[in-house]
Design a protein around this motif. Structure first.
Motif, PDB file in Angstrom:
ATOM      1  N   VAL A  74      49.946  50.294  31.590  1.00 45.92           N
ATOM      2  CA  VAL A  74      48.770  50.803  31.678  1.00 45.92           C
ATOM      3  C   VAL A  74      48.221  52.140  30.591  1.00 45.92           C
ATOM      4  O   VAL A  74      47.647  52.300  30.617  1.00 45.92           O
ATOM      5  N   ASP A  84      41.791  48.404  31.474  1.00 45.99           N
ATOM      6  CA  ASP A  84      42.295  47.294  31.942  1.00 45.99           C
ATOM      7  C   ASP A  84      41.801  46.682  33.563  1.00 45.99           C
ATOM      8  O   ASP A  84      43.241  47.334  34.411  1.00 45.99           O
ATOM      9  N   LEU A  85      40.310  46.647  33.984  1.00 44.78           N
ATOM     10  CA  LEU A  85      40.262  46.992  35.103  1.00 44.78           C
ATOM     11  C   LEU A  85      40.556  45.666  36.126  1.00 44.78           C
ATOM     12  O   LEU A  85      40.844  45.706  37.280  1.00 44.78           O
ATOM     13  N   SER A  86      41.169  45.022  35.529  1.00 45.88           N
ATOM     14  CA  SER A  86      42.385  42.792  35.711  1.00 45.88           C
ATOM     15  C   SER A  86      43.655  43.289  36.090  1.00 45.88           C
ATOM     16  O   SER A  86      43.689  42.286  36.656  1.00 45.88           O
ATOM     17  N   ALA A  87      44.041  44.596  35.925  1.00 44.05           N
ATOM     18  CA  ALA A  87      45.273  44.853  36.208  1.00 44.05           C
ATOM     19  C   ALA A  87      45.761  44.388  37.785  1.00 44.05           C
ATOM     20  O   ALA A  87      46.596  43.668  37.858  1.00 44.05           O
ATOM     21  N   GLY A  88      44.773  44.643  38.244  1.00 46.01           N
ATOM     22  CA  GLY A  88      45.265  44.541  39.661  1.00 46.01           C
ATOM     23  C   GLY A  88      45.001  43.416  40.070  1.00 46.01           C
ATOM     24  O   GLY A  88      46.310  42.445  40.703  1.00 46.01           O
ATOM     25  N   THR A 142      36.919  43.413  31.022  1.00 49.52           N
ATOM     26  CA  THR A 142      37.903  44.237  32.258  1.00 49.52           C
ATOM     27  C   THR A 142      37.510  43.709  33.592  1.00 49.52           C
ATOM     28  O   THR A 142      37.767  43.012  34.173  1.00 49.52           O
ATOM     29  N   PHE A 146      37.892  40.871  35.670  1.00 48.83           N
ATOM     30  CA  PHE A 146      38.117  40.917  37.405  1.00 48.83           C
ATOM     31  C   PHE A 146      38.090  40.300  38.670  1.00 48.83           C
ATOM     32  O   PHE A 146      38.408  39.847  39.602  1.00 48.83           O
ATOM     33  N   THR A 248      49.538  44.307  29.550  1.00 53.06           N
ATOM     34  CA  THR A 248      49.492  44.030  31.163  1.00 53.06           C
ATOM     35  C   THR A 248      49.280  43.544  31.855  1.00 53.06           C
ATOM     36  O   THR A 248      49.542  43.323  32.727  1.00 53.06           O
ATOM     37  N   GLU A 275      44.014  48.608  40.899  1.00 50.83           N
ATOM     38  CA  GLU A 275      43.885  49.126  38.971  1.00 50.83           C
ATOM     39  C   GLU A 275      43.856  50.208  39.286  1.00 50.83           C
ATOM     40  O   GLU A 275      44.266  51.799  38.427  1.00 50.83           O
ATOM     41  N   TYR A 278      46.612  52.848  39.175  1.00 53.90           N
ATOM     42  CA  TYR A 278      47.277  52.511  38.161  1.00 53.90           C
ATOM     43  C   TYR A 278      47.648  53.630  37.411  1.00 53.90           C
ATOM     44  O   TYR A 278      48.136  53.976  36.512  1.00 53.90           O
TER      45      TYR A 278
END
Length: 350
Positions: A74, A84-88, A142, A146, A248, A275, A278
């Motif tokens: 991130v 990137d809010l979809s990372a989690g 993102t 998510f 990511t 997210e 991060y």
């Protein structure tokens, strides 16, 4: 006649260039995080009994590792000027894909891991392409991803298992070899070190090398600092940002694989809400929210601060609710410190 004699003076011993050394240190984005980590480490080492025990070290390193893997990826994306809010939720998505294919479709676990990796990279590439193609803020793009992944995880898992959990991964073909890569442990000085800690170290070292020693690293700083200028000098901005989003997603696959193989199961709602952690870890590590400035090593240290603080509060016997106060205070302090370091670095470079 007076004869002039030539006298020689012994040059004074060279003194270390202290100002130059300080200037080199002050421009490092991770300096604030390092000082913060030392402060947190000393504080909990003094006020608690279990923090420095082998079990205590194992706990806070374990907590830090998966957060650190994601925080480093991130951070690179934030240096490139995006979020990137979809990372989690990606950590859950990859675990769900792996578990469903291995348990319910009967695939070999390595093949299931490969398919979940391709899935993650495809989602990351889509995020990057959408951001660059439409010009929409990555926050919005993102966020949509998510929500879509969250619904997909819950819907597909419930459809296949009539629940929100996929279990039975330990019985899948190929678990022994895959588990040795993603879920093994080792003993060091009495502490049990999870495989995720080794992945954390490898990802951090690789990211730091890319940022400091490669052309791609220069491109990341360029597109994050001034995108129009970067394009004007020939930096492939679209390719750079797509690869960062894929980075990511790749980190999410690593964390998802470590979790599903270690636990033997995966929850469809796993990773939701992390997210922001991060992003906070990356900011604590020296990344600016505006892009163009940051450090992979700093993000790893930021994650270490998280792990030490979360477990230190438990060892101290405090209510865990205080951890959120700690996070808020840490974020505000980090933003102020990072802005100050960036301004000082700009003055020094001039």
């Amino acid at each position: 006649m007076t004869v002039a004699t030539k006298t020689s003076e012994t040059p004074p011993a060279q003194q270390p260039d202290t100002p130059a050394l300080w200037h080199r240190l002050i421009v490092r984005p991770e300096l604030g995080a390092l000082l913060g980590a030392l402060l947190v480490f000393v504080f909990f080492s003094v006020i608690t009994d279990g923090f420095l025990t082998p079990g205590g070290v194992s706990n806070w390193l374990d907590d830090s590792s998966t957060l650190g893997i994601m925080a480093v990826a991130v951070a690179m994306l934030m240096i490139g000027g995006e979020f990137d809010l979809s990372a989690g939720v990606m950590t859950a998505s990859t675990g769900v894909v792996t578990a469903l294919l291995a348990v319910h479709a009967g695939w070999n676990l390595w093949l299931a891991l490969l398919v979940s990796l391709l899935f993650a990279l495809a989602v990351g590439a889509f995020n990057g392409w959408m951001v660059m193609r439409t010009g929409l803020p990555s926050f919005i793009v993102t966020l949509g991803t998510f929500l879509a992944l969250q619904g997909l995880n819950l819907g597909v898992t419930r459809l296949v298992t009539n629940g929100v959990q996929v279990s039975g991964v330990r019985g899948a073909a190929g678990y022994e070899s895959a588990g040795s890569v993603f879920a093994s442990t080792m003993r060091i000085g009495g502490a049990t070190i999870q495989a995720s800690v080794l992945w954390w170290i490898v990802v951090t070292a690789l990211a730091a090398l890319i940022l400091a020693r490669t052309r791609f690293g220069n491109w990341i700083f360029a597109v994050g600092g001034a995108l129009p200028s970067a394009r004007a000098v020939g930096v492939p901005a679209v390719r750079t940002k797509i690869l960062l989003f894929m980075g990511t997603a790749f980190a999410g696959w690593i964390v998802g694989s470590c979790n599903v193989l270690r636990l033997g199961s995966v929850q469809a709602s796993q990773g939701i809400g992390l997210e922001l952690h991060y992003i906070i870890a990356a900011v604590v590590g020296g990344c600016l929210l505006t892009g163009g400035f940051g450090s992979a090593i700093g993000a790893a240290i930021g994650a270490l601060i998280f792990g030490m603080a979360s477990k230190g509060i438990v060892f101290a016997g405090w209510n865990s609710d205080w951890f959120m106060l700690f996070l808020g205070t840490l974020l505000l302090a980090a933003v102020l410190v990072n802005n100050g370091f960036q301004k000082r670095a700009e003055r020094i470079r001039r």
